[in-house]
Design an enzyme around this catalytic site. Structure first.
Site, PDB file in Angstrom:
ATOM      1  N   SER A  86       0.861  -1.188   0.000  1.00  0.00           N
ATOM      2  CA  SER A  86       0.000   0.000   0.000  1.00  0.00           C
ATOM      3  C   SER A  86       0.893   1.231   0.000  1.00  0.00           C
ATOM      4  O   SER A  86       2.021   1.196   0.505  1.00  0.00           O
ATOM      5  CB  SER A  86      -0.843  -0.032   1.273  1.00  0.00           C
ATOM      6  N   SER A  87       0.361   2.335  -0.525  1.00  0.00           N
ATOM      7  CA  SER A  87       1.169   3.566  -0.557  1.00  0.00           C
ATOM      8  C   SER A  87       1.417   4.119   0.847  1.00  0.00           C
ATOM      9  O   SER A  87       2.278   4.982   1.021  1.00  0.00           O
ATOM     10  CB  SER A  87       0.485   4.620  -1.429  1.00  0.00           C
ATOM     11  N   CYS A  88       0.688   3.604   1.861  1.00  0.00           N
ATOM     12  CA  CYS A  88       0.908   4.116   3.220  1.00  0.00           C
ATOM     13  C   CYS A  88       2.192   3.580   3.853  1.00  0.00           C
ATOM     14  O   CYS A  88       2.528   3.956   4.968  1.00  0.00           O
ATOM     15  CB  CYS A  88      -0.300   3.852   4.116  1.00  0.00           C
ATOM     16  N   HIS A 136     -12.898   3.193   2.985  1.00  0.00           N
ATOM     17  CA  HIS A 136     -12.022   4.265   2.506  1.00  0.00           C
ATOM     18  C   HIS A 136     -12.878   5.417   1.986  1.00  0.00           C
ATOM     19  O   HIS A 136     -14.088   5.278   1.807  1.00  0.00           O
ATOM     20  CB  HIS A 136     -11.106   3.745   1.394  1.00  0.00           C
TER      21      HIS A 136
HETATM   22  O1  GFB Z   1      -9.379   6.755   2.288  1.00  0.00           O
HETATM   23  P1  GFB Z   1      -9.040   7.146   3.662  1.00  0.00           P
HETATM   24  O2  GFB Z   1      -9.894   6.572   4.730  1.00  0.00           O
HETATM   25  O3  GFB Z   1      -7.557   6.754   4.043  1.00  0.00           O
HETATM   26  O4  GFB Z   1      -9.147   8.752   3.826  1.00  0.00           O
HETATM   27  P2  GFB Z   1      -6.076   7.319   3.763  1.00  0.00           P
HETATM   28  C1  GFB Z   1      -8.585   9.643   2.926  1.00  0.00           C
HETATM   29  C2  GFB Z   1      -8.954  11.087   3.264  1.00  0.00           C
HETATM   30  O5  GFB Z   1     -10.362  11.277   3.054  1.00  0.00           O
HETATM   31  C3  GFB Z   1      -8.692  11.542   4.700  1.00  0.00           C
HETATM   32  C4  GFB Z   1     -10.924  11.980   4.132  1.00  0.00           C
HETATM   33  O6  GFB Z   1      -8.194  12.850   4.661  1.00  0.00           O
HETATM   34  C5  GFB Z   1     -10.090  11.537   5.324  1.00  0.00           C
HETATM   35  O7  GFB Z   1     -10.232  12.440   6.419  1.00  0.00           O
HETATM   36  N1  GFB Z   1     -12.373  11.680   4.239  1.00  0.00           N
HETATM   37  C6  GFB Z   1     -13.379  12.554   4.047  1.00  0.00           C
HETATM   38  C7  GFB Z   1     -12.918  10.477   4.510  1.00  0.00           C
HETATM   39  N2  GFB Z   1     -14.563  11.975   4.251  1.00  0.00           N
HETATM   40  C8  GFB Z   1     -14.318  10.672   4.524  1.00  0.00           C
HETATM   41  C9  GFB Z   1     -15.154   9.561   4.801  1.00  0.00           C
HETATM   42  O8  GFB Z   1     -16.374   9.637   4.837  1.00  0.00           O
HETATM   43  N3  GFB Z   1     -14.529   8.366   5.026  1.00  0.00           N
HETATM   44  C10 GFB Z   1     -13.167   8.225   4.975  1.00  0.00           C
HETATM   45  N4  GFB Z   1     -12.609   7.025   5.189  1.00  0.00           N
HETATM   46  N5  GFB Z   1     -12.344   9.296   4.754  1.00  0.00           N
HETATM   47  C11 GFB Z   1      -5.473   4.854   3.906  1.00  0.00           C
HETATM   48  C12 GFB Z   1      -5.052   3.931   5.006  1.00  0.00           C
HETATM   49  O9  GFB Z   1      -5.227   6.134   4.312  1.00  0.00           O
HETATM   50  O10 GFB Z   1      -4.765   4.628   2.733  1.00  0.00           O
HETATM   51  C13 GFB Z   1      -5.157   2.534   4.564  1.00  0.00           C
HETATM   52  O11 GFB Z   1      -5.837   4.163   6.140  1.00  0.00           O
HETATM   53  C14 GFB Z   1      -4.531   2.313   3.186  1.00  0.00           C
HETATM   54  O12 GFB Z   1      -4.559   1.749   5.509  1.00  0.00           O
HETATM   55  C15 GFB Z   1      -4.939   3.375   2.176  1.00  0.00           C
HETATM   56  O13 GFB Z   1      -3.161   2.289   3.299  1.00  0.00           O
HETATM   57  C16 GFB Z   1      -4.186   3.293   0.890  1.00  0.00           C
HETATM   58  O14 GFB Z   1      -5.833   7.549   2.324  1.00  0.00           O
HETATM   59  O15 GFB Z   1      -5.798   8.491   4.655  1.00  0.00           O
END
Ligand code: GFB
Length: 340
Positions: free
Chosen positions: A138-140, A210
């Site tokens: 994953s990119s994380c 996500h």
């Molecule tokens: O996709 P996401 O949950 O994960 O969130 P990451 C990406 C961005 O979207 C963050 C915003 O800035 C969240 O605050 N966001 C806005 C939301 N509204 C929402 C919502 O309703 N739900 C969610 N989930 N986010 C992930 C890792 O990080 O990246 C995983 O947690 C994985 O482990 C993935 O590695 C590739 O992009 O921040």
């Protein structure tokens, strides 16, 4: 029981079409033994897309096992399964995954489940002599404040993003396993790092999914309720790169054929959007005119995450599904398959 082959078929070998004439002018068939392939995690977003790609390419010797049949955290079960099925190739997509809130709510499970699953599958693949294994990270895995776009060389050069540190550590251990098994045992095990993914069979859960599937669902429900508000977490300023999972599946099969090196290789689109822009795209498609309400009490996570995918491009592969096309087709798939 394990499933050996495409739905409804048994594990089978196929012949290439006739391609040469013998001395008497008759066609002879050159029998090409099809490689068998085990897709670990075939019901998830990535695994199911890889199955679709394999079937599209006419591959029939596909091995799968559901979670109920095989708990990949159980070492003895994984060894037994690999002994019995002896795949030629393996793609590791299985794992405990989720969005930013799920990651920070269950860090122990994210670390435990993923380290066990990856260690068990990679070690068992070595024990039964798997020819080629593709591990998906994953990119994380890259440091929170990496140079942008993020080159593969950024791995282990700085602190990780706290909201997904446990998941990232497990993924980094998986990359290290592929590399150490290559160094010590000569295994051809490779690692690909996809950017943020979306598509059919994603987890369209407003709390634990996500961002893209979560917002798609929130927009859909707002449209149904007609109450006019969609809640978006964080400031909306975080920047992400999104790839349709069918593009990733295509890249995975390309890498199986064309990449044999240690270390991660990035798989991205090169196109980035802010979360506010993504929310606007979804709102305009699904519930036009409704208000996007940002919730600054929720975390933004990594401020920016754009992969440098130039190594993959130099090998000859680039993504082909644009974000608007991908969102469109995912939203066409969603009502019948999830919302109902
Ligand atoms: O996709 P996401 O949950 O994960 O969130 P990451 C990406 C961005 O979207 C963050 C915003 O800035 C969240 O605050 N966001 C806005 C939301 N509204 C929402 C919502 O309703 N739900 C969610 N989930 N986010 C992930 C890792 O990080 O990246 C995983 O947690 C994985 O482990 C993935 O590695 C590739 O992009 O921040």
């Amino acid at each position: 029981m394990w499933s050996l082959g495409a739905p409804g078929s048994s594990r089978c070998r196929h012949a290439d079409p006739p391609d040469q004439l013998d001395e008497g002018g008759r066609y002879t068939f050159v029998m090409a033994e099809e490689k068998s392939i085990y897709v670990a995690g075939h019901t998830g977003l990535v695994g199911s897309a890889i199955l679709r790609q394999l079937e599209r390419r006419g591959r029939t010797s596909i091995i799968t096992a559901s979670h109920r049949e095989l708990d990949l955290r159980e070492q003895a079960s994984v060894w037994g399964f690999m002994e019995q099925t002896r795949p030629d190739q393996v793609i590791v997509t299985a794992g405990t995954v989720g969005g930013i809130h799920d990651n920070r709510s269950r860090p122990a499970e994210f670390l435990y489940d993923n380290t066990k699953i990856h260690a068990n599958v990679i070690d068992a693949a070595h024990r039964v002599g798997v020819e080629k294994l593709l591990y998906l990270g994953s990119s994380c895995i890259y440091p929170r404040l990496s140079p942008q776009p993020i080159p593969e060389s950024a791995l282990l050069t700085g602190p990780l993003e706290p909201t997904n540190e446990a998941y990232a550590l497990a993924k980094i251990a998986g990359i290290a396993m592929c590399d150490t098994y290559r160094t010590q045992y000569g295994c051809n095990f490779i690692s690909a790092m996809p950017t943020n993914l979306y598509g059919p069979y994603d987890r369209f859960d407003p709390e634990f999914g996500h961002v893209l599937p979560a917002l798609l669902r929130k927009c859909h429900e707002a449209a149904q309720r007609g109450d006019g508000v969609v809640e978006v977490w964080g400031s909306g300023r975080a920047i992400r790169e999104f790839m349709h999972v069918d593009d990733l599946a295509d890249a995975c099969l390309f890498l199986l054929d064309h990449f044999d090196e240690p270390g991660p290789i990035n798989v991205g689109t090169g196109v980035e959007v802010s979360i506010a822009e993504l929310a606007t795209l979804l709102r305009d498609l699904i519930c036009p005119g409704m208000e996007l309400r940002f919730d600054p009490s929720m975390p933004d996570g990594t401020p920016r995450k754009l992969l440098d995918s130039s190594r993959l491009a130099a090998l000859g592969w680039t993504a082909s599904i644009s974000l608007s096309e991908g969102i469109d087709s995912t939203y066409r798939w969603f009502p019948e398959n999830v919302a109902s």
